[in-house]
Design a protein around this motif. Structure first.
Motif, short mmCIF file in Angstrom:
data_model
loop_
_atom_site.label_atom_id
_atom_site.label_comp_id
_atom_site.label_asym_id
_atom_site.label_seq_id
_atom_site.Cartn_x
_atom_site.Cartn_y
_atom_site.Cartn_z
N CYS A 50 10.77 5.49 -35.04
CA CYS A 50 11.13 5.87 -36.41
C CYS A 50 12.01 4.79 -37.02
O CYS A 50 12.97 4.33 -36.39
CB CYS A 50 11.86 7.22 -36.39
N GLN A 52 14.08 5.06 -39.26
CA GLN A 52 15.36 5.59 -39.73
C GLN A 52 16.27 5.94 -38.56
O GLN A 52 17.38 5.45 -38.46
CB GLN A 52 15.14 6.83 -40.60
N CYS A 53 15.80 6.78 -37.64
CA CYS A 53 16.66 7.26 -36.54
C CYS A 53 16.34 6.61 -35.20
O CYS A 53 17.02 6.89 -34.20
CB CYS A 53 16.57 8.78 -36.42
N ASP A 54 15.31 5.79 -35.15
CA ASP A 54 14.91 5.04 -33.94
C ASP A 54 14.33 5.93 -32.84
O ASP A 54 14.22 5.50 -31.69
CB ASP A 54 16.10 4.24 -33.40
N THR A 55 13.93 7.14 -33.18
CA THR A 55 13.27 8.00 -32.20
C THR A 55 11.90 7.41 -31.83
O THR A 55 11.16 6.97 -32.71
CB THR A 55 13.08 9.42 -32.77
N ARG A 76 11.34 14.61 -38.93
CA ARG A 76 12.68 14.98 -39.38
C ARG A 76 13.17 14.04 -40.50
O ARG A 76 13.86 14.48 -41.41
CB ARG A 76 13.66 14.94 -38.20
N CYS A 77 12.82 12.77 -40.43
CA CYS A 77 13.30 11.79 -41.40
C CYS A 77 12.35 11.62 -42.59
O CYS A 77 12.65 10.87 -43.52
CB CYS A 77 13.51 10.43 -40.73
N CYS A 96 10.35 9.65 -47.45
CA CYS A 96 11.56 9.59 -46.63
C CYS A 96 12.74 10.05 -47.49
O CYS A 96 12.63 10.17 -48.72
CB CYS A 96 11.79 8.17 -46.11
#
Length: 234
Positions: A50, A52-55, A76-77, A96
């Motif tokens: 991701c 945004q959150c690096d998941t 989620r993002c 986003c």
């Protein structure tokens, strides 16, 4: 302008893109000057996580592309579905968090200011260095491509030919507050001409001797100018 030409200029068609259904102009040249092009999506192989959150993406955590910026995010993002009229989407589309916030702010322009601009307002109009002004109603055309001036004479100025817009203000009101918009200076080029023409709009009074409609129109046009410059810089 003939009704046939006007109809051709306003004709639209429904198309399906990877991002969703869009109602676009039949002819690309007649698109709104405030519009934005669909972004190219970041290829799946270039975004294993991701943005945004690096998941990390896997069979459970799926990737989604933001329809406004084209980047990859987890659910989620990138869960919000927000209207995006600048890209002509028929329905709200996935965006986003950052882009959704921008689109929500722009919604006020499309829901309120755009209607004000199309309705028009009274102004005293001065062309070039002329010392005389003409009372005219200034409005934005329904397809958003022309600034239309109607009075004893009729003019249409293509929005994309406007090079500069400057809001004119008058003194601060009693008790303080913000200066009130009193007019606008425009510079534009005519088709086939190299020289720049200047146009001055001075807020006029409506049937109730009020300048409020003109002032409201100027504020809306100021917001429109921001979108216009953003579209040019895309």
């Amino acid at each position: 302008m003939s009704s046939e030409v006007a109809a051709r200029r306003d004709a639209k068609k429904l198309v399906r893109s990877p991002s969703g259904l869009r109602m676009v102009p039949e002819h690309r040249a007649f698109g709104s000057p405030f519009g934005l092009e669909e972004p190219q999506w970041v290829p799946d192989k270039e975004c294993p996580r991701c943005m945004q959150c690096d998941t990390k993406f896997d069979f459970i955590t799926r990737k989604h592309h933001c329809r406004r910026c084209g980047r990859c995010f987890c659910d989620r993002c990138c869960s919000q579905k927000v209207a995006l009229p600048r890209m002509c989407f028929v329905d709200p589309v996935r965006q986003c968090a950052e882009c959704a916030l921008v689109s929500q702010r722009e919604a006020e322009f499309y829901d309120k200011q755009l209607k004000v601009l199309i309705s028009g307002a009274p102004f005293l109009v001065t062309f070039g260095k002329s010392e005389t002004s003409e009372a005219m109603v200034c409005r934005l055309s329904n397809n958003q491509r022309f600034l239309v001036l109607d009075g004893d004479s009729h003019y249409e100025i293509e929005i994309t030919h406007i090079s500069t817009m400057q809001i004119l203000t008058e003194g601060l009101p009693p008790g303080g507050g913000s200066a009130r918009a009193s007019g606008m200076l425009l510079q534009y080029t005519m088709p086939g001409a190299e020289s720049v023409t200047q146009l001055k709009l001075t807020a006029g009074e409506d049937a109730n001797a009020s300048k409020r409609p003109a002032t409201t129109w100027l504020v809306a046009m100021h917001k429109a100018a921001k979108l216009l410059y953003e579209s040019r810089d895309q």
